[in-house]
Scaffold this motif. Sequence first.
Motif, short mmCIF file in Angstrom:
data_model
loop_
_atom_site.label_atom_id
_atom_site.label_comp_id
_atom_site.label_asym_id
_atom_site.label_seq_id
_atom_site.Cartn_x
_atom_site.Cartn_y
_atom_site.Cartn_z
N THR A 157 0.83 -1.20 0.00
CA THR A 157 0.00 0.00 0.00
C THR A 157 0.87 1.25 0.00
O THR A 157 0.66 2.17 -0.81
CB THR A 157 -0.94 0.02 1.22
OG1 THR A 157 -1.80 -1.13 1.17
CG2 THR A 157 -1.78 1.29 1.25
N TRP A 158 1.84 1.30 0.90
CA TRP A 158 2.73 2.46 0.95
C TRP A 158 3.50 2.61 -0.35
O TRP A 158 3.67 3.72 -0.87
CB TRP A 158 3.71 2.34 2.12
CG TRP A 158 3.13 2.64 3.45
CD1 TRP A 158 3.08 1.84 4.55
CD2 TRP A 158 2.49 3.87 3.85
NE1 TRP A 158 2.44 2.47 5.59
CE2 TRP A 158 2.07 3.72 5.19
CE3 TRP A 158 2.21 5.07 3.20
CZ2 TRP A 158 1.41 4.73 5.88
CZ3 TRP A 158 1.56 6.07 3.88
CH2 TRP A 158 1.16 5.90 5.21
N ALA A 159 3.99 1.49 -0.90
CA ALA A 159 4.77 1.55 -2.14
C ALA A 159 3.94 2.15 -3.28
O ALA A 159 4.42 2.99 -4.04
CB ALA A 159 5.27 0.16 -2.51
N ILE A 160 2.70 1.73 -3.40
CA ILE A 160 1.84 2.23 -4.48
C ILE A 160 1.53 3.71 -4.29
O ILE A 160 1.60 4.51 -5.23
CB ILE A 160 0.55 1.40 -4.56
CG1 ILE A 160 0.87 0.00 -5.10
CG2 ILE A 160 -0.49 2.09 -5.45
CD1 ILE A 160 -0.29 -0.97 -5.01
N TYR A 189 3.22 6.00 -2.47
CA TYR A 189 4.42 6.83 -2.63
C TYR A 189 4.85 6.91 -4.09
O TYR A 189 5.27 7.97 -4.57
CB TYR A 189 5.57 6.29 -1.78
CG TYR A 189 5.41 6.55 -0.30
CD1 TYR A 189 4.79 7.70 0.18
CD2 TYR A 189 5.89 5.63 0.64
CE1 TYR A 189 4.65 7.93 1.53
CE2 TYR A 189 5.76 5.86 2.00
CZ TYR A 189 5.14 7.02 2.45
OH TYR A 189 5.00 7.25 3.80
N PHE A 190 4.76 5.80 -4.80
CA PHE A 190 5.11 5.81 -6.22
C PHE A 190 4.17 6.74 -7.00
O PHE A 190 4.62 7.55 -7.82
CB PHE A 190 5.05 4.39 -6.79
CG PHE A 190 5.11 4.35 -8.30
CD1 PHE A 190 6.28 4.65 -8.97
CD2 PHE A 190 3.97 4.04 -9.04
CE1 PHE A 190 6.33 4.64 -10.36
CE2 PHE A 190 4.01 4.02 -10.42
CZ PHE A 190 5.19 4.32 -11.08
N PHE A 239 3.72 4.95 -15.42
CA PHE A 239 2.85 4.71 -14.27
C PHE A 239 2.33 3.28 -14.28
O PHE A 239 2.40 2.57 -13.27
CB PHE A 239 1.69 5.70 -14.27
CG PHE A 239 0.73 5.48 -13.14
CD1 PHE A 239 1.05 5.87 -11.85
CD2 PHE A 239 -0.49 4.87 -13.37
CE1 PHE A 239 0.17 5.65 -10.80
CE2 PHE A 239 -1.38 4.65 -12.33
CZ PHE A 239 -1.04 5.04 -11.04
N ALA A 240 1.81 2.85 -15.42
CA ALA A 240 1.28 1.49 -15.52
C ALA A 240 2.37 0.46 -15.24
O ALA A 240 2.15 -0.54 -14.55
CB ALA A 240 0.68 1.27 -16.91
N ALA A 255 4.83 -3.50 -11.66
CA ALA A 255 6.07 -4.02 -11.08
C ALA A 255 5.94 -4.18 -9.57
O ALA A 255 6.40 -5.17 -8.98
CB ALA A 255 7.24 -3.07 -11.40
N ILE A 256 5.29 -3.23 -8.91
CA ILE A 256 5.07 -3.32 -7.47
C ILE A 256 4.21 -4.53 -7.14
O ILE A 256 4.51 -5.31 -6.23
CB ILE A 256 4.43 -2.03 -6.93
CG1 ILE A 256 5.42 -0.88 -7.02
CG2 ILE A 256 3.97 -2.22 -5.47
CD1 ILE A 256 4.79 0.50 -6.73
#
Length: 205
Positions: A138-141, A143-144, A192-193, A198-199
């Motif tokens: 969740t944080w990775a998405i 923040y990205f 973005f996609a 990748a995440i």
Amino acid sequence: MTNRQHGERLDQATVIRTALELLDAKGLDAVSTRAVADRLGVRINTVQWHVKTKARMLELMADAVTGETPLTDLPSAPDERVRELARRYRRTLLAHRDGASLVVGTYPAEPHTLRFADTLVGALLDSGREEQTVAWTTWAIIYFTLGLTQEEQAADQRPLGDLLARAVSEDTHPALHRIAGHLAPGSFDDRFAFGVSAILAGNSG
């Protein structure tokens, strides 16, 4: 001055709506409680009565922006739901001038933000991922999404691809020189996609 009618009761929602109008018109650097008061035609302490401080006003603005992200009619497949939520969130941020920069500087535990986060976390939990993986994904998405959107909203002023092209050469920075052409402003949708996929791929259930 905002379109508030003379004699209309001032409330927190009006202050935040006016602050967002100011954000869209002049950018984040121009947003202050004094500037909002000027736009409303009231004293600064009247604005501060409703939002206390600039920091608190920015939190409420960030929550209002996040609240514009639609949370209905989402895909049933969990990972597709996550992708769609991330896409909608990005579009919401792009709909406001400096939208990503506004949200990045705040940590609002407010209704709209919590509702969006709960929906995103729920989609990741439905995928069968472990709770720690869900939390970190969740944080990775988020923040990205915020980081790439910040770059996208600043691209008109400082396009990264152009900056690299001027700053590096095949002789001085051979690795950067090879990829500079892939960082053009027109590549944001694809980047973005790719990043969200990748995440998710790196944190599959």
